[in-house]
Design an enzyme around this catalytic site. Structure first.
Site, PDB file in Angstrom:
ATOM      1  CE1 TYR A 294       0.256   1.478   9.832  1.00 23.02           C
ATOM      2  CE2 TYR A 294       0.171  -0.322   8.255  1.00 23.02           C
ATOM      3  CZ  TYR A 294       0.572   0.960   8.597  1.00 23.02           C
ATOM      4  OH  TYR A 294       1.274   1.713   7.698  1.00 23.02           O
TER       5      TYR A 294
ATOM      6  NE  ARG B 278       1.903   7.239  -1.775  1.00 23.84           N
ATOM      7  CZ  ARG B 278       1.664   5.985  -1.382  1.00 23.84           C
ATOM      8  NH1 ARG B 278       0.487   5.441  -1.609  1.00 23.84           N
ATOM      9  NH2 ARG B 278       2.604   5.284  -0.768  1.00 23.84           N
TER      10      ARG B 278
ATOM     11  CE  LYS C 277       4.877   0.545   7.932  1.00 28.02           C
ATOM     12  NZ  LYS C 277       4.117   0.558   6.685  1.00 28.02           N
TER      13      LYS C 277
ATOM     14  CD  GLU D  55       4.443   3.991   6.134  1.00 25.98           C
ATOM     15  OE1 GLU D  55       3.357   3.517   5.770  1.00 25.98           O
ATOM     16  OE2 GLU D  55       5.519   3.363   6.073  1.00 25.98           O
ATOM     17  CG  ASP D  56       1.596   6.329   4.016  1.00 28.72           C
ATOM     18  OD1 ASP D  56       1.921   5.450   3.205  1.00 28.72           O
ATOM     19  OD2 ASP D  56       0.717   6.155   4.887  1.00 28.72           O
TER      20      ASP D  56
ATOM     21  CG  ASP E 221       6.937  -0.545   4.879  1.00 37.85           C
ATOM     22  OD1 ASP E 221       7.584  -1.598   4.735  1.00 37.85           O
ATOM     23  OD2 ASP E 221       5.718  -0.521   5.115  1.00 37.85           O
ATOM     24  CG  ASP E 222       4.687   3.864   1.654  1.00 42.82           C
ATOM     25  OD1 ASP E 222       3.758   3.254   2.186  1.00 42.82           O
ATOM     26  OD2 ASP E 222       5.141   4.934   2.099  1.00 42.82           O
TER      27      ASP E 222
ATOM     28  CG  ASN F  23      -3.767  -1.828   2.592  1.00 42.15           C
ATOM     29  OD1 ASN F  23      -4.536  -2.764   2.684  1.00 42.15           O
ATOM     30  ND2 ASN F  23      -2.450  -1.975   2.656  1.00 42.15           N
TER      31      ASN F  23
END
Length: 562
Positions: A111, A164, A182, A253-254, A276-277, A419
């Protein structure tokens, strides 16, 4: 009978897909079942594997030792990533045994930070298809396509549209590396069975011109579709997923800021899902804040938080910290008065003359008369004791910014969370040096320990992997109808409680990732109990917390041959 001609033997027709027939020996190419050299002599006879493997029958321990040696022989993170991906697609049990036994070493490879580079190079390094991909052309057929997935049972899905990816922007289908990585952490961190995990990509175009022109890009080569097509597609997708697998958990996610909050708000009260973001990042930062306040001996009522970055992650973190305030007796608006946000145009206020994105409005300051556009001016105006970077802009925290914080706090709390590593707002070394060793620091990606005037500081890593495995496992195990704010706050508190007082005295605000299985069990137990208390789960739970933790552990996947 005449012998076949050479042309018949080597006919290209033999490669036609319709000529494929599975055999028992294909178990060597089935990662969920393959044991490689660990197949016993009896298994080799039964499965027709005699002569297809080296003579020696090896243990899993020997295989792990060899694989670890092979891993360490590679000189770069991306080479190690590719090796681990190939191992996962060859022998799932060996891959997870290697990762679980060497989690601290393997986690930055599978990750962050390495996964960022893996996504950027996804097309050029592509070897084996993983998960499922759905394009706009598939609209109307999504439910039927789900039946193509070979595994009947799916417990956990991570889905992205690649718009993103980390701090790297729109990577389109190259972002598939994120759901894959993930889910590896869901298995390693909390114990979902790998065969029940499913990474998914919504390939709805990309606005990245470089990818659209790249011959190795694997996604649809058109611009991203508009919302009038996008939203109905996602609606069909969500309905199809939960019709096919009604007991699964889905994690967004993202997704870009344009969709992340809207999708979460639209589906969080309808399906077992979370982002999660937004929520995972919020939970792990809240845990760090709880422990940073323990270090600084700072009361919640005296906290002044300055956020650099007002995207989905930043506002998601702030929303979760607001829940911490509310849990301690504050009203919501009173809690929000402790927050200030800086975006690309400066301090976020309700009177600066632009139209704010919907997710920023609730944190826009109403008490600012003179607009502040420079970070140093905002710091001197706000006088924060906590500064959180979630901007994706590497090196944004300059020496003057960090030194200014020391005027307002003896122990400034600095979270540089963007990150991958190159996007961190400042490094651990910079933070400790510029505050003369007085700060309480955490980052999103790992930094090495820092020596300063005879003291060794171990930077905290506010890694979402501390939270999402246990949060997801607890919500799934409880079969919670939805994931509530209280369940997320319960995960934060469980993580914070895992750090004992002697480590707090040493300024360690996060535990070691090596303890992630135990951490996840503790978090899952708290989440389950909270879900029952919130009335969203009907699970019968044991009388004590310790008994519930043991019940959770008993269901976790272990990487062993059977």
């Amino acid at each position: 009978m005449s012998n076949p001609s050479l042309s018949e033997v080597t006919s290209p027709d033999l490669h036609r897909p319709e000529h494929f027939h599975s055999h028992r020996q294909d178990i060597l190419r089935a990662p969920a079942f393959n044991k490689g050299t660990a197949f016993t002599q009896e298994e080799r006879k039964k499965l027709g594997l005699r002569g297809l493997l080296p003579s020696q029958v090896e243990t899993l321990d020997v295989q792990v030792a060899r694989s670890l040696s092979q891993l360490r022989a590679f000189s770069s993170g991306i080479e190690q990533y590719i090796f681990l991906q190939m191992l996962m697609n060859t022998n799932e049990t060996l891959f997870y045994a290697l990762v679980l036994r060497n989690l601290k070493e393997c986690m930055p490879i599978i990750y962050t930070p390495t996964v960022g580079q893996a996504c950027q190079q996804f097309g050029s390094n592509f070897r084996v298809a993983q998960g499922m991909t759905f394009s706009h052309e598939d609209k109307g057929a999504l439910r039927g396509m789900l039946d193509n997935w070979p595994q009947e049972k799916v417990d956990i899905i991570v889905v992205t549209d690649g718009s993103r990816i980390l701090g790297l922007g729109d990577l389109g289908t190259n972002g598939m590396g994120i759901p894959i990585g993930k889910l590896s952490l869901y298995v390693a961190g909390s114990g979902f069975h790998p065969s029940t995990t499913l990474p998914m990509m919504l390939d709805l175009g990309t606005n990245n011109e470089q990818l659209l022109e790249s011959p190795t890009y694997l996604g649809c080569k058109h611009k991203r579709i508009d919302d009038d097509e996008y939203m109905p597609f996602v609606e069909e997708f969500m309905a199809a997923v939960f019709d096919k697998w009604p007991n699964c958990l889905l994690q967004f996610e993202d997704f870009s800021n344009a969709h992340a909050f809207g999708l979460l708000e639209q589906y969080r009260d309808k399906y077992r899902c979370f982002n999660d973001d937004i929520q995972g990042t919020g939970a792990v930062v809240v845990s760090g804040i709880i422990n940073a306040l323990r270090v600084a001996k700072l009361d919640l009522k005296d906290v002044r938080l300055l956020f650099f970055g007002a995207g989905s992650a930043g506002v998601g973190v702030a929303d979760t910290i607001v829940q911490l305030f509310v849990d301690n007796g504050f009203e919501v608006e009173e809690a929000r008065s402790h927050f200030w946000f800086v975006d690309s145009r400066g301090l976020v206020t309700n009177n600066r003359g632009d139209t704010l994105a919907a997710h920023k409005v609730r944190f826009a300051r109403k008490d600012v008369e003179e607009q502040q556009t420079q970070l140093i001016d905002v710091i001197n105006y706000v006088k924060p004791n906590v500064m959180i970077g979630l901007s994706g802009q590497g090196g944004s925290f300059k020496q003057e910014h960090i030194e200014a914080l020391t005027k307002f706090s003896e122990n400034p709390i600095i979270f540089s969370l963007s990150n991958p590593t190159k996007n961190a707002e400042c490094s651990a070394e910079q933070a400790y040096n510029w505050t003369k060793g007085t700060c309480i620091f955490a980052s999103g990606s790992p930094f090495d320990p820092v020596e300063y005037e005879g003291r060794t500081f171990v930077p905290g890593q506010g890694n979402n992997a501390f939270i999402f495995p246990g949060l997801g496992y607890g919500a799934w195990m409880a079969q919670a109808r939805i994931i509530t704010d209280k369940m997320i706050l319960a995960a934060s508190k469980a993580l914070a409680d895992f750090v004992p007082d002697d480590r707090i005295a040493a300024r360690d605000i996060y535990p070691s990732v090596s303890d992630i299985r135990e951490i996840s069990a503790q978090i899952a137990a708290r989440v389950i109990k909270t879900a029952v208390e919130d009335g969203v789960s009907e699970m019968e739970i044991p009388a004590t917390h310790d008994e519930l933790v043991e019940k959770v552990k008993a269901t976790m996947y272990t990487a062993e041959y059977i």
